[in-house]
Motif scaffolding. Structure first.
Motif, mmCIF file in Angstrom:
data_model
loop_
_atom_site.group_PDB
_atom_site.id
_atom_site.type_symbol
_atom_site.label_atom_id
_atom_site.label_comp_id
_atom_site.label_asym_id
_atom_site.label_seq_id
_atom_site.Cartn_x
_atom_site.Cartn_y
_atom_site.Cartn_z
ATOM 1 N N GLY A 132 12.506 -77.152 -33.182
ATOM 2 C CA GLY A 132 13.380 -77.726 -32.161
ATOM 3 C C GLY A 132 14.845 -77.481 -32.470
ATOM 4 N N GLN A 133 15.211 -77.594 -33.754
ATOM 5 C CA GLN A 133 16.596 -77.327 -34.145
ATOM 6 C C GLN A 133 16.939 -75.851 -33.958
ATOM 7 N N LEU A 134 15.993 -74.979 -34.262
ATOM 8 C CA LEU A 134 16.228 -73.550 -34.047
ATOM 9 C C LEU A 134 16.392 -73.240 -32.561
ATOM 10 N N GLN A 135 15.671 -73.956 -31.719
ATOM 11 C CA GLN A 135 15.872 -73.789 -30.275
ATOM 12 C C GLN A 135 17.306 -74.153 -29.887
ATOM 13 N N ASN A 136 17.797 -75.265 -30.431
ATOM 14 C CA ASN A 136 19.173 -75.670 -30.108
ATOM 15 C C ASN A 136 20.184 -74.630 -30.572
ATOM 16 N N ILE A 137 19.949 -74.073 -31.760
ATOM 17 C CA ILE A 137 20.852 -73.031 -32.270
ATOM 18 C C ILE A 137 20.839 -71.816 -31.348
ATOM 19 N N ALA A 138 19.617 -71.382 -30.978
ATOM 20 C CA ALA A 138 19.507 -70.215 -30.106
ATOM 21 C C ALA A 138 20.131 -70.487 -28.743
ATOM 22 N N ARG A 139 19.960 -71.712 -28.237
ATOM 23 C CA ARG A 139 20.537 -72.055 -26.931
ATOM 24 C C ARG A 139 22.066 -71.986 -26.990
ATOM 25 N N GLN A 140 22.655 -72.531 -28.060
ATOM 26 C CA GLN A 140 24.108 -72.522 -28.165
ATOM 27 C C GLN A 140 24.654 -71.109 -28.364
ATOM 28 N N ARG A 141 23.854 -70.236 -28.960
ATOM 29 C CA ARG A 141 24.285 -68.844 -29.139
ATOM 30 C C ARG A 141 24.015 -67.998 -27.894
ATOM 31 N N GLY A 142 23.290 -68.565 -26.958
ATOM 32 C CA GLY A 142 22.931 -67.794 -25.769
ATOM 33 C C GLY A 142 21.859 -66.764 -26.030
ATOM 34 N N ASP A 143 21.058 -66.991 -27.074
ATOM 35 C CA ASP A 143 20.015 -66.039 -27.458
ATOM 36 C C ASP A 143 18.710 -66.454 -26.777
ATOM 37 N N GLU A 144 18.508 -65.972 -25.554
ATOM 38 C CA GLU A 144 17.345 -66.360 -24.756
ATOM 39 C C GLU A 144 16.037 -65.917 -25.398
ATOM 40 N N ARG A 145 16.038 -64.742 -26.011
ATOM 41 C CA ARG A 145 14.800 -64.221 -26.590
ATOM 42 C C ARG A 145 14.288 -65.142 -27.700
ATOM 43 N N ARG A 146 15.189 -65.517 -28.616
ATOM 44 C CA ARG A 146 14.753 -66.380 -29.711
ATOM 45 C C ARG A 146 14.441 -67.798 -29.225
ATOM 46 N N LEU A 147 15.177 -68.266 -28.255
ATOM 47 C CA LEU A 147 14.895 -69.592 -27.702
ATOM 48 C C LEU A 147 13.457 -69.660 -27.196
ATOM 49 N N ARG A 148 13.047 -68.660 -26.434
ATOM 50 C CA ARG A 148 11.692 -68.653 -25.887
ATOM 51 C C ARG A 148 10.651 -68.443 -26.993
ATOM 52 N N LEU A 149 11.008 -67.662 -28.014
ATOM 53 C CA LEU A 149 10.095 -67.442 -29.137
ATOM 54 C C LEU A 149 9.807 -68.767 -29.859
ATOM 55 N N TYR A 150 10.874 -69.504 -30.177
ATOM 56 C CA TYR A 150 10.689 -70.771 -30.876
ATOM 57 C C TYR A 150 9.936 -71.777 -29.996
ATOM 58 N N ALA A 151 10.222 -71.759 -28.695
ATOM 59 C CA ALA A 151 9.514 -72.652 -27.782
ATOM 60 C C ALA A 151 8.031 -72.320 -27.739
ATOM 61 N N ALA A 152 7.702 -71.027 -27.753
ATOM 62 C CA ALA A 152 6.290 -70.619 -27.762
ATOM 63 C C ALA A 152 5.602 -71.066 -29.041
ATOM 64 N N ASP A 153 6.330 -71.040 -30.149
ATOM 65 C CA ASP A 153 5.763 -71.525 -31.412
ATOM 66 C C ASP A 153 5.440 -73.023 -31.322
ATOM 67 N N CYS A 154 6.340 -73.783 -30.693
ATOM 68 C CA CYS A 154 6.086 -75.221 -30.507
ATOM 69 C C CYS A 154 4.855 -75.443 -29.645
ATOM 70 N N ALA A 155 4.734 -74.664 -28.578
ATOM 71 C CA ALA A 155 3.564 -74.781 -27.707
ATOM 72 C C ALA A 155 2.288 -74.456 -28.475
ATOM 73 N N ALA A 156 2.358 -73.483 -29.378
ATOM 74 C CA ALA A 156 1.188 -73.116 -30.174
ATOM 75 C C ALA A 156 0.784 -74.259 -31.109
#
Length: 377
Positions: A230-254
């Motif tokens: 979740g923290q990595l998602q926030n970091i990616a969101r603040q950096r505007g890194d959509e690819r990593r944001l979705r990657l970390y979110a998919a990991d949470c879903a898994a």
């Protein structure tokens, strides 16, 4: 604080087989005076407490129902009383009783620590989830004040935990330097003894305790992993890194799909937000349905789980889970992140489904045999 000295005098007098007249004569007062004490109309003069205690074969402490402090079990019982008041009569009623307890036992650090936790989560436990921002901020300030006392207090087992929770409060309040100072002062553990317990129980042949220990560690590790993702998602969101944001979110879903513990970590929620922003409405609604389904299944009952059924986990009160779920449903109903979806029938149906999933959570189920009250930190 209600003083029940009259009830104590009555009980002790009867235990010694004395009449009111005999007790009155023993301490030099009238029998109507003794009657008034026992009925709670008046209290004995302070100068009479010692003679009364001697006449009744007792002590002044016993007459005044004095105890120097609370046991850990009594603290947990007091916490449960305040929690029940918050859940049945509202946050203000619980806070009033909380303050009474703190005035009765002003030096009990463990009581302060436990009640500070209730102040942090109390608004979410009320019969109807409250959203009074001023009240919430006042509660957090009071919690911080209690934790500061505990952190500076004399109970060594609570200093570290109090500092850690307090650092979190400072962080959420924007007091970053104070948070960092507290975190820097926390001891660093090179070895966590909890990691060795499973090996110990295995070596002794105690498979039940070994299983409970290993499952508990697995749960804690997954919770830590979910928080970090979740923290990595926030970091990616603040950096505007959509690819990593979705990657970390998919990991949470898994995590949620595999272990049933990650519903609150934001997996399908992030995917639904992204797809809605891209204009893929039907796909976004599919993802949002998955998110709602995860939340609806999240009841913290692991009694049938192959991974956690033996773990000594404390299950949250279902009424608190219900209130939190209703609050989430209400917030999602106007969440700007899902603006393209808000008016869609499928979106509204998903919110109704989420709210309806809370209906069966209002009554507390039978206690799970592996549920345990939180021990002192």
């Amino acid at each position: 604080m209600e003083l029940k000295i009259g009830e104590t005098i009555l009980r002790l007098r009867r235990e010694r087989g004395l009449t009111q007249e005999q007790l009155a004569a023993a301490v030099g007062v009238s029998s109507p005076a003794v009657s008034k004490w026992e009925r709670g109309v008046t209290c004995p003069d302070i100068a009479l407490l010692a003679p009364l205690a001697r006449a009744l074969g007792s002590t002044v402490d016993r007459l005044l129902s004095f105890t120097p402090g609370l046991t850990d079990e009594e603290v947990l019982a007091a916490e449960g009383e305040v929690r029940a008041l918050m859940q049945t009569e509202g946050f203000a009623a619980g806070c009033a009783r909380l303050e009474e307890l703190l005035h009765q036992y002003p030096n009990c650090d463990y009581l302060k620590f436990r009640l500070a936790g209730l102040l942090q989560m109390g608004l979410g436990m009320t019969p109807t989830p409250e959203e009074d921002e001023a009240q919430a901020q006042a509660a957090l300030r009071r919690a911080a004040a209690l934790l500061e006392q505990v952190e500076q207090g004399g109970d060594p087992r609570l200093k570290g935990p109090a500092a850690a929770v307090l650092a979190g409060l400072y962080l959420s309040g924007g007091e970053f330097e104070r948070a960092e100072q507290l975190l820097d002062g926390l001891p660093r553990q090179e070895v966590d003894p909890a990691d060795l317990y499973t090996s110990l129980y295995l070596a002794k042949g105690d498979l039940e305790r070994a299983e409970a220990s290993a499952q508990g560690r697995l749960y804690q590790s997954l919770a830590t992993a979910g928080l970090a993702l979740g923290q990595l998602q926030n970091i990616a969101r603040q950096r505007g890194d959509e690819r990593r944001l979705r990657l970390y979110a998919a990991d949470c879903a898994a995590l949620t799909d595999r272990f049933g513990v990650g519903g609150a970590f934001g997996g399908w929620e992030v995917e639904a937000e992204y797809l809605a922003r891209e204009g893929a409405i039907e796909q976004a609604l599919d993802a949002f349905d998955r998110y709602v389904d995860d939340l609806s299944r999240l009841n913290f009952d692991f009694s049938q789980s192959p991974h956690f059924s033996a773990a000594p986990l404390k299950r949250p009160d279902p009424r608190q889970v219900k209130n939190n779920r209703l609050l989430i449903a209400r917030m999602l109903g106007e969440d700007h992140r899902f603006a393209p979806l808000l008016a869609h029938p499928r979106y509204r149906a998903a919110l109704r489904r989420l709210a309806e999933s809370a209906d069966g959570l209002g009554r507390k189920p039978p206690k799970n045999p592996v549920d345990k009250g939180c021990a002192p930190c």
